[in-house]
Design a protein around this motif. Structure first.
Motif, PDB file in Angstrom:
ATOM      1  N   HIS A 127       0.729  -1.206   0.006  1.00 19.64           N
ATOM      2  CA  HIS A 127      -0.058  -0.039  -0.071  1.00 19.64           C
ATOM      3  C   HIS A 127       0.953   1.359   0.069  1.00 19.64           C
ATOM      4  O   HIS A 127       0.612   2.396  -0.538  1.00 19.64           O
ATOM      5  CB  HIS A 127      -0.869   0.021   1.233  1.00 19.64           C
ATOM      6  CG  HIS A 127      -2.311  -0.810   1.129  1.00 19.64           C
ATOM      7  ND1 HIS A 127      -3.228  -0.503  -0.010  1.00 19.64           N
ATOM      8  CD2 HIS A 127      -2.663  -1.870   1.631  1.00 19.64           C
ATOM      9  CE1 HIS A 127      -4.172  -1.388   0.281  1.00 19.64           C
ATOM     10  NE2 HIS A 127      -3.903  -2.095   1.354  1.00 19.64           N
ATOM     11  N   MET A 128       1.995   1.236   0.756  1.00 21.82           N
ATOM     12  CA  MET A 128       2.999   2.126   0.719  1.00 21.82           C
ATOM     13  C   MET A 128       3.550   2.457  -0.595  1.00 21.82           C
ATOM     14  O   MET A 128       3.658   3.736  -1.030  1.00 21.82           O
ATOM     15  CB  MET A 128       3.982   2.159   1.512  1.00 21.82           C
ATOM     16  CG  MET A 128       4.670   3.405   1.997  1.00 21.82           C
ATOM     17  SD  MET A 128       5.948   3.122   3.559  1.00 21.82           S
ATOM     18  CE  MET A 128       6.814   4.669   3.690  1.00 21.82           C
ATOM     19  N   ALA A 129       4.057   1.528  -1.324  1.00 20.56           N
ATOM     20  CA  ALA A 129       4.500   1.361  -2.384  1.00 20.56           C
ATOM     21  C   ALA A 129       3.551   2.019  -3.778  1.00 20.56           C
ATOM     22  O   ALA A 129       3.982   2.806  -4.618  1.00 20.56           O
ATOM     23  CB  ALA A 129       4.897   0.046  -3.100  1.00 20.56           C
ATOM     24  N   ARG A 130       2.189   1.732  -3.400  1.00 17.69           N
ATOM     25  CA  ARG A 130       1.037   2.292  -4.129  1.00 17.69           C
ATOM     26  C   ARG A 130       0.958   3.759  -4.022  1.00 17.69           C
ATOM     27  O   ARG A 130       0.735   4.517  -4.854  1.00 17.69           O
ATOM     28  CB  ARG A 130      -0.485   1.790  -3.686  1.00 17.69           C
ATOM     29  CG  ARG A 130      -1.572   2.382  -4.388  1.00 17.69           C
ATOM     30  CD  ARG A 130      -2.960   1.686  -3.872  1.00 17.69           C
ATOM     31  NE  ARG A 130      -2.855   1.840  -2.438  1.00 17.69           N
ATOM     32  CZ  ARG A 130      -3.457   2.852  -1.847  1.00 17.69           C
ATOM     33  NH1 ARG A 130      -3.521   3.980  -2.521  1.00 17.69           N
ATOM     34  NH2 ARG A 130      -3.446   2.639  -0.532  1.00 17.69           N
ATOM     35  N   THR A 131       1.033   4.257  -2.801  1.00 19.87           N
ATOM     36  CA  THR A 131       1.008   5.636  -2.601  1.00 19.87           C
ATOM     37  C   THR A 131       2.054   6.414  -3.230  1.00 19.87           C
ATOM     38  O   THR A 131       2.003   7.651  -3.923  1.00 19.87           O
ATOM     39  CB  THR A 131       0.741   6.183  -1.197  1.00 19.87           C
ATOM     40  OG1 THR A 131       1.850   5.738  -0.448  1.00 19.87           O
ATOM     41  CG2 THR A 131      -0.440   5.522  -0.674  1.00 19.87           C
ATOM     42  N   VAL A 132       3.193   5.861  -3.238  1.00 18.27           N
ATOM     43  CA  VAL A 132       4.920   6.457  -3.632  1.00 18.27           C
ATOM     44  C   VAL A 132       4.390   6.664  -5.365  1.00 18.27           C
ATOM     45  O   VAL A 132       4.724   7.450  -5.927  1.00 18.27           O
ATOM     46  CB  VAL A 132       6.034   5.696  -3.307  1.00 18.27           C
ATOM     47  CG1 VAL A 132       6.973   6.316  -4.085  1.00 18.27           C
ATOM     48  CG2 VAL A 132       5.983   5.979  -1.787  1.00 18.27           C
ATOM     49  N   THR A 133       3.932   5.330  -5.654  1.00 21.49           N
ATOM     50  CA  THR A 133       3.559   5.412  -7.288  1.00 21.49           C
ATOM     51  C   THR A 133       2.803   6.497  -7.642  1.00 21.49           C
ATOM     52  O   THR A 133       2.859   7.096  -8.644  1.00 21.49           O
ATOM     53  CB  THR A 133       3.118   3.903  -7.548  1.00 21.49           C
ATOM     54  OG1 THR A 133       4.187   2.872  -7.263  1.00 21.49           O
ATOM     55  CG2 THR A 133       2.878   3.926  -9.100  1.00 21.49           C
ATOM     56  N   ARG A 134       1.719   6.762  -7.002  1.00 22.24           N
ATOM     57  CA  ARG A 134       0.858   7.807  -7.222  1.00 22.24           C
ATOM     58  C   ARG A 134       1.377   9.245  -7.204  1.00 22.24           C
ATOM     59  O   ARG A 134       1.169  10.117  -8.070  1.00 22.24           O
ATOM     60  CB  ARG A 134      -0.358   7.956  -6.287  1.00 22.24           C
ATOM     61  CG  ARG A 134      -1.487   6.708  -6.373  1.00 22.24           C
ATOM     62  CD  ARG A 134      -2.322   7.278  -7.377  1.00 22.24           C
ATOM     63  NE  ARG A 134      -3.284   6.007  -7.484  1.00 22.24           N
ATOM     64  CZ  ARG A 134      -3.873   5.684  -8.690  1.00 22.24           C
ATOM     65  NH1 ARG A 134      -3.838   6.123  -9.762  1.00 22.24           N
ATOM     66  NH2 ARG A 134      -4.970   4.937  -8.500  1.00 22.24           N
ATOM     67  N   ARG A 135       2.262   9.273  -6.082  1.00 25.48           N
ATOM     68  CA  ARG A 135       3.167  10.536  -6.147  1.00 25.48           C
ATOM     69  C   ARG A 135       4.102  10.622  -7.283  1.00 25.48           C
ATOM     70  O   ARG A 135       4.001  11.739  -8.116  1.00 25.48           O
ATOM     71  CB  ARG A 135       3.975  10.475  -5.000  1.00 25.48           C
ATOM     72  CG  ARG A 135       4.664  12.047  -4.969  1.00 25.48           C
ATOM     73  CD  ARG A 135       5.342  12.265  -3.308  1.00 25.48           C
ATOM     74  NE  ARG A 135       5.714  11.167  -2.578  1.00 25.48           N
ATOM     75  CZ  ARG A 135       6.903  10.600  -2.560  1.00 25.48           C
ATOM     76  NH1 ARG A 135       7.925  10.935  -3.300  1.00 25.48           N
ATOM     77  NH2 ARG A 135       7.025   9.566  -1.479  1.00 25.48           N
ATOM     78  N   ALA A 136       4.499   9.536  -8.067  1.00 27.09           N
ATOM     79  CA  ALA A 136       5.472   9.483  -9.208  1.00 27.09           C
ATOM     80  C   ALA A 136       4.437   9.995 -10.301  1.00 27.09           C
ATOM     81  O   ALA A 136       4.782  10.683 -11.090  1.00 27.09           O
ATOM     82  CB  ALA A 136       6.110   8.293  -9.415  1.00 27.09           C
ATOM     83  N   GLU A 137       3.429   9.298 -10.221  1.00 31.38           N
ATOM     84  CA  GLU A 137       2.394   9.648 -11.497  1.00 31.38           C
ATOM     85  C   GLU A 137       2.218  11.337 -11.540  1.00 31.38           C
ATOM     86  O   GLU A 137       2.055  11.957 -12.719  1.00 31.38           O
ATOM     87  CB  GLU A 137       0.924   8.951 -11.434  1.00 31.38           C
ATOM     88  CG  GLU A 137       0.119   9.174 -12.370  1.00 31.38           C
ATOM     89  CD  GLU A 137      -1.191   8.488 -12.081  1.00 31.38           C
ATOM     90  OE1 GLU A 137      -2.039   8.548 -12.948  1.00 31.38           O
ATOM     91  OE2 GLU A 137      -1.310   8.068 -11.061  1.00 31.38           O
ATOM     92  N   ARG A 138       1.887  11.928 -10.237  1.00 31.85           N
ATOM     93  CA  ARG A 138       1.568  13.320 -10.132  1.00 31.85           C
ATOM     94  C   ARG A 138       2.824  13.947 -10.516  1.00 31.85           C
ATOM     95  O   ARG A 138       2.832  15.209 -11.489  1.00 31.85           O
ATOM     96  CB  ARG A 138       1.140  13.775  -8.812  1.00 31.85           C
ATOM     97  CG  ARG A 138      -0.257  13.109  -8.299  1.00 31.85           C
ATOM     98  CD  ARG A 138      -0.696  13.729  -6.949  1.00 31.85           C
ATOM     99  NE  ARG A 138       0.286  13.657  -5.935  1.00 31.85           N
ATOM    100  CZ  ARG A 138       0.203  12.484  -5.055  1.00 31.85           C
ATOM    101  NH1 ARG A 138      -0.668  11.654  -5.377  1.00 31.85           N
ATOM    102  NH2 ARG A 138       0.925  12.570  -4.153  1.00 31.85           N
TER     103      ARG A 138
END
Length: 186
Positions: A127-138
């Motif tokens: 889940h943490m990796a998911r949120t970091v990936t969302r930040r990468a996307e932004r």
């Protein structure tokens, strides 16, 4: 090979092909955040029994492939637009994520409401990796407003965050972790 070069001591770094940019350049932030997501994925895998999970639907193979592709996405982002990218993301990489999510999703209870990131340590790290990936996307989206980015990179990061969500649920359920539903009343 020596790891340190001292070339970054003044706040500059080199992109692929040698162009120097400030370390807070949006391009550096974009590929750095991909690297961060990759590291958190690695952390998540460290909580899993390697023998058990290498056999379970080839989970480790699938996630290691994602890590490899994510590393290449970072390299693509680290390459200036006027230089040739030696490895380019393709639609098939996004399709692979979707196919794997569909396989895992068949084993999961249907979601009836939002869940809190929790459960087994591996699931929480995914889940943490998911949120970091969302930040990468932004960050990549913001970079794309300044200079053209391969549109598949944005799509891949978007799908990867979904993939990591499903992977977190799959791991949690497989290891007996509890999904905590979001309560509407606080």
């Amino acid at each position: 090979m020596r790891i340190y070069t001292r070339k970054g001591d003044q706040g500059q770094t080199s992109l692929i092909h040698g162009q120097r940019v400030p370390k807070n350049d949006l391009r550096v932030e974009a590929y750095g955040t991909c690297d961060e997501a990759n590291s958190v994925i690695g952390l998540a895998l460290s909580f899993l029994d390697k023998e058990e999970w290498s056999e379970k639907d080839a989970f480790l193979d699938q996630v290691h492939r994602v890590q490899t592709i994510l590393f290449h996405v970072g390299a693509e982002l680290a390459t200036p637009n006027d230089k040739e990218v030696t490895w380019k993301l393709k639609q098939k990489h996004i399709d692979e994520l979707e196919k794997q999510m569909d396989v895992w999703d068949k084993h999961l209870e249907m979601l009836r409401n939002f869940i809190l990131p929790s459960g087994h340590s591996a699931s929480s790290a995914l889940h943490m990796a998911r949120t970091v990936t969302r930040r990468a996307e932004r960050t990549v989206t913001a970079l794309n407003e300044q200079e053209e980015v391969n549109p598949l990179v944005i799509s891949y990061l978007n799908r990867l965050s979904d993939f990591l969500f499903v992977a977190a649920r799959y791991v949690n359920q497989s290891l007996g972790g509890t999904e905590i539903p979001l309560k509407a009343d606080v």
